[in-house]
Write a protein that holds these residues in place. Structure first.
Motif, PDB file in Angstrom:
ATOM      1  N   LEU A 157       0.831  -1.200   0.000  1.00  0.00           N
ATOM      2  CA  LEU A 157       0.000   0.000   0.000  1.00  0.00           C
ATOM      3  C   LEU A 157       0.870   1.256   0.000  1.00  0.00           C
ATOM      4  O   LEU A 157       1.984   1.257   0.528  1.00  0.00           O
ATOM      5  N   ARG A 158       0.342   2.326  -0.583  1.00  0.00           N
ATOM      6  CA  ARG A 158       1.002   3.628  -0.524  1.00  0.00           C
ATOM      7  C   ARG A 158       0.381   4.386   0.642  1.00  0.00           C
ATOM      8  O   ARG A 158      -0.752   4.850   0.560  1.00  0.00           O
ATOM      9  N   VAL A 159       1.149   4.499   1.728  1.00  0.00           N
ATOM     10  CA  VAL A 159       0.631   4.998   3.001  1.00  0.00           C
ATOM     11  C   VAL A 159       1.288   6.333   3.330  1.00  0.00           C
ATOM     12  O   VAL A 159       2.516   6.449   3.327  1.00  0.00           O
TER      13      VAL A 159
ATOM     14  N   VAL B 183       5.927   3.941   2.474  1.00  0.00           N
ATOM     15  CA  VAL B 183       5.559   4.786   3.603  1.00  0.00           C
ATOM     16  C   VAL B 183       6.204   6.158   3.452  1.00  0.00           C
ATOM     17  O   VAL B 183       7.381   6.281   3.096  1.00  0.00           O
ATOM     18  N   GLU B 184       5.428   7.204   3.730  1.00  0.00           N
ATOM     19  CA  GLU B 184       5.992   8.546   3.804  1.00  0.00           C
ATOM     20  C   GLU B 184       5.438   9.258   5.030  1.00  0.00           C
ATOM     21  O   GLU B 184       4.349   8.947   5.512  1.00  0.00           O
TER      22      GLU B 184
ATOM     23  N   THR C  36       9.009   5.233  -8.663  1.00  0.00           N
ATOM     24  CA  THR C  36       8.854   6.328  -7.712  1.00  0.00           C
ATOM     25  C   THR C  36       9.766   6.112  -6.509  1.00  0.00           C
ATOM     26  O   THR C  36      10.271   5.000  -6.277  1.00  0.00           O
ATOM     27  N   ALA C  37       9.937   7.165  -5.726  1.00  0.00           N
ATOM     28  CA  ALA C  37      10.755   7.058  -4.525  1.00  0.00           C
ATOM     29  C   ALA C  37      10.178   6.023  -3.563  1.00  0.00           C
ATOM     30  O   ALA C  37      10.910   5.278  -2.912  1.00  0.00           O
TER      31      ALA C  37
ATOM     32  N   GLY D 130       6.941  13.059  -0.889  1.00  0.00           N
ATOM     33  CA  GLY D 130       7.584  12.571  -2.102  1.00  0.00           C
ATOM     34  C   GLY D 130       7.472  11.095  -2.360  1.00  0.00           C
ATOM     35  O   GLY D 130       8.263  10.541  -3.127  1.00  0.00           O
ATOM     36  N   ILE D 131       6.496  10.402  -1.750  1.00  0.00           N
ATOM     37  CA  ILE D 131       6.364   8.975  -2.012  1.00  0.00           C
ATOM     38  C   ILE D 131       6.110   8.709  -3.495  1.00  0.00           C
ATOM     39  O   ILE D 131       6.513   7.676  -4.032  1.00  0.00           O
ATOM     40  N   ASP D 132       5.463   9.659  -4.193  1.00  0.00           N
ATOM     41  CA  ASP D 132       5.172   9.502  -5.614  1.00  0.00           C
ATOM     42  C   ASP D 132       6.169  10.224  -6.511  1.00  0.00           C
ATOM     43  O   ASP D 132       5.988  10.298  -7.724  1.00  0.00           O
TER      44      ASP D 132
END
Length: 427
Positions: free
Chosen positions: A168-170, A204-205, A389-390, A418-420
């Motif tokens: 997941l992008r959290v 995670v960001e 992505t980062a 900046g997770i994306d």
């Protein structure tokens, strides 16, 4: 006769297609949209003793009973102390781990500081990592402790989401900076505790910085990106540092800065062309007349560069439409993944995001130089390709080092916004 229709509106139904692309692109360049994050967790500090937590899936309707949320039973000070303790445990139990003989005398060196591939120490690494995963679970449990209905529902939703899926992008939109990748949930049945770390399971960001309005001018994507190496020359030969420099020289237009005067001069100029800023230097907390120590980095000279100094140099360009400042920043210096020891304090990573940086990544504690140089080589190689992505890269590297080399130190690196972030390159 007229009739009023009932409409259910989902979160972000347009998937951001109502916004123009953030930068100009050439006609042959692919347009990459950024879909909504999978999970957003918001931690707000209403007072020193009053914290409020909420969480929601952006792709799902808000439940009829509302977004899961609750006031915490733990105070902000307690959480910050617990976070500092967890970072300290990672440093003492891994970075500074010293094997002892039967008489308690040191034997050999410091394996986690001297080596990246810990296959020869796999049993030891697994044992220590298991202990730190348990500590990470303990901190998350403290964050979510409570018996009232609101907390019970929130805890069930959040832990269930974090354990039920992977990848997941959290985003933790938080007034307090916690070492989120180093927190943990119970792993899948039969799996090692390592697989419960949030940074092993998900992208995670940490967010929370308030960026200035994006009034800076648009520029076309470049075929060859512009990068900078901001470094202490004493580290030029450490580990894979020569290979990192060679990588940047071969795959980008590289500027090398070795003293603070040059760096600060470029920051003071309206236009900074860097697509990627890489800092390979020392980071430490300094007093500087403040009751709370704060983070600064140093290049080859002795000038500490902190958040206030950076903001001072660029303050005249924050509302200028002709200004340009948009790099993704890898702060490869000790402690630079932290934001601030107290809410409201300025921090270098947050200041860079505030000025317009696409994102910042850095370690949560005093990372070994050998590992740090290896991590930089792998991260920059992937990021400069423009394919990932980062967030994707950091998750991949955590698993790469843990699964292949039995080394958990990839979890030390955390993304601050900046997770994306992805390097845009002209085709």
């Amino acid at each position: 006769m007229t009739r009023e229709l009932s409409v259910d509106v989902l979160h972000n139904p347009s998937l951001d297609f109502t916004a123009l692309p953030p930068r100009q692109r050439r006609p042959d360049s692919p347009v990459r949209t950024k879909p909504p994050l999978d999970l957003v967790v918001m931690l707000r500090q209403h007072s020193p003793e009053r914290l409020h937590l909420s969480a929601f899936r952006t792709s799902q309707r808000t439940p009829y009973h509302g977004t899961p949320n609750a006031y915490l039973t733990v105070s902000g000070g307690e959480l910050l102390r617990a976070a500092a303790r967890l970072r300290g445990l990672w440093s003492s139990r891994l970075v500074h781990y010293q094997p002892l003989d039967a008489d308690g005398m040191p034997v050999g060196g410091h394996p986690f500081s001297d080596e990246v591939d810990l296959s020869a120490h796999a049993e030891l690494s697994h044992r220590l990592t298991q202990e730190l995963a348990d500590e990470g679970q303990y901190l998350l449990e403290r964050l979510l402790e409570g018996t009232d209905r609101a907390m019970t529902d929130l805890r069930a939703f959040l832990v269930g989401t974090l354990t039920g899926e992977e990848g997941l992008r959290v985003s933790f939109d938080s007034d307090l900076h916690l070492p989120w990748p180093m927190l943990a949930v119970p792993p899948p049945e039969g799996a090692p505790l390592l697989q419960g770390f949030l940074g092993y399971r998900h992208q995670v960001e940490q967010t929370g910085a308030q960026a200035f309005p994006r009034t800076q001018r648009e520029v076309p994507a470049r075929a060859l990106p512009v990068t900078s190496l901001n470094t202490d020359v004493m580290l030029d030969a450490v580990g894979r540092a020569p290979e990192v420099r060679k990588l940047l020289e071969e795959r980008s237009q590289l500027t090398v800065r070795t003293d603070s005067e040059e760096l600060l001069g470029d920051l003071a100029a309206p236009v900074l062309h860097d697509d990627v800023m890489y800092f390979w230097c020392h980071g430490a907390f300094v007093e500087n007349g403040s009751p709370h120590p704060h983070l600064a980095v140093k290049l080859s000279d002795s000038q500490p560069i902190d958040a206030d100094l950076v903001l001072l140099k660029r303050r005249r360009h924050t509302a200028s439409g002709d200004a340009l400042f948009r790099p993704f920043v890898l702060l490869n210096a000790c402690h630079t993944g932290q934001t601030a020891p107290e809410p409201g304090m300025k921090h270098l990573g947050a200041a860079l995001v505030n000025l317009g940086a696409d994102g910042v990544i850095g370690p949560q504690f005093d990372i070994p130089q050998i590992f740090a140089s290896e991590y930089a080589l792998e991260f920059l190689d992937r990021y400069l390709s423009g394919d990932s992505t980062a967030g994707e890269i950091t998750l991949g590297l955590v698993r790469w080092y843990a699964d292949r080399f039995h080394n958990p130190l990839g979890l030390a690196y955390s993304v601050y916004c900046g997770i994306d972030s992805r390097l845009e390159k002209a085709q």
